[in-house]
Design a protein around this motif. Structure first.
Motif, PDB file in Angstrom:
ATOM      1  N   MET A   1       0.938  -1.355  -0.004  1.00 49.04           N
ATOM      2  CA  MET A   1      -0.222   0.093  -0.121  1.00 49.04           C
ATOM      3  C   MET A   1       0.776   1.412   0.101  1.00 49.04           C
ATOM      4  O   MET A   1       1.870   1.283   0.689  1.00 49.04           O
ATOM      5  N   GLN A  31      -7.962   2.357  -1.362  1.00 47.76           N
ATOM      6  CA  GLN A  31      -8.437   1.797  -0.245  1.00 47.76           C
ATOM      7  C   GLN A  31      -9.125   2.599   0.825  1.00 47.76           C
ATOM      8  O   GLN A  31      -9.943   2.371   1.564  1.00 47.76           O
ATOM      9  N   LYS A  32      -8.332   3.876   0.779  1.00 46.95           N
ATOM     10  CA  LYS A  32      -8.947   4.897   1.787  1.00 46.95           C
ATOM     11  C   LYS A  32      -8.596   6.287   1.318  1.00 46.95           C
ATOM     12  O   LYS A  32      -7.572   6.559   0.439  1.00 46.95           O
ATOM     13  N   TYR A  46      -3.588   3.523  -1.476  1.00 47.61           N
ATOM     14  CA  TYR A  46      -4.033   2.745  -2.656  1.00 47.61           C
ATOM     15  C   TYR A  46      -3.143   1.597  -2.665  1.00 47.61           C
ATOM     16  O   TYR A  46      -2.016   1.617  -2.349  1.00 47.61           O
ATOM     17  N   ASP A  47      -3.500   0.755  -3.477  1.00 44.78           N
ATOM     18  CA  ASP A  47      -2.820  -0.524  -3.830  1.00 44.78           C
ATOM     19  C   ASP A  47      -1.970  -0.383  -5.385  1.00 44.78           C
ATOM     20  O   ASP A  47      -2.744  -0.161  -6.347  1.00 44.78           O
TER      21      ASP A  47
END
Length: 70
Positions: A1, A31-32, A46-47
């Motif tokens: 991440m 992701q957030k 993020y990934d």
């Protein structure tokens, strides 16, 4: 991440904050997403293997805001 901070122009209220966060969270790999309204920033986690900044920029601009890297 990975986590990165972006500047977002055009936000002035809680509704703007929610709209930007929702637009960011809809992008693949994010992701957030957290907006700091006072600083006019968006922090995104993020990934990195499944995320493209151009998609994030397009989503934020489609929501009616202007984005740049902070």
């Amino acid at each position: 991440m990975q986590t990165k901070v972006f500047g977002v122009e055009g936000m002035s209220c809680g509704h703007c904050q929610q709209a930007v966060e929702a637009a960011a969270l809809a992008v693949t790999g994010v992701q957030k997403a957290t907006v700091q309204l006072e600083d006019k920033t968006l922090t995104v986690t993020y990934d990195e293997s499944n995320f493209q900044v151009v998609e994030l920029v397009a989503a934020i601009e489609d929501a009616g805001f202007e984005m740049g890297q902070s």
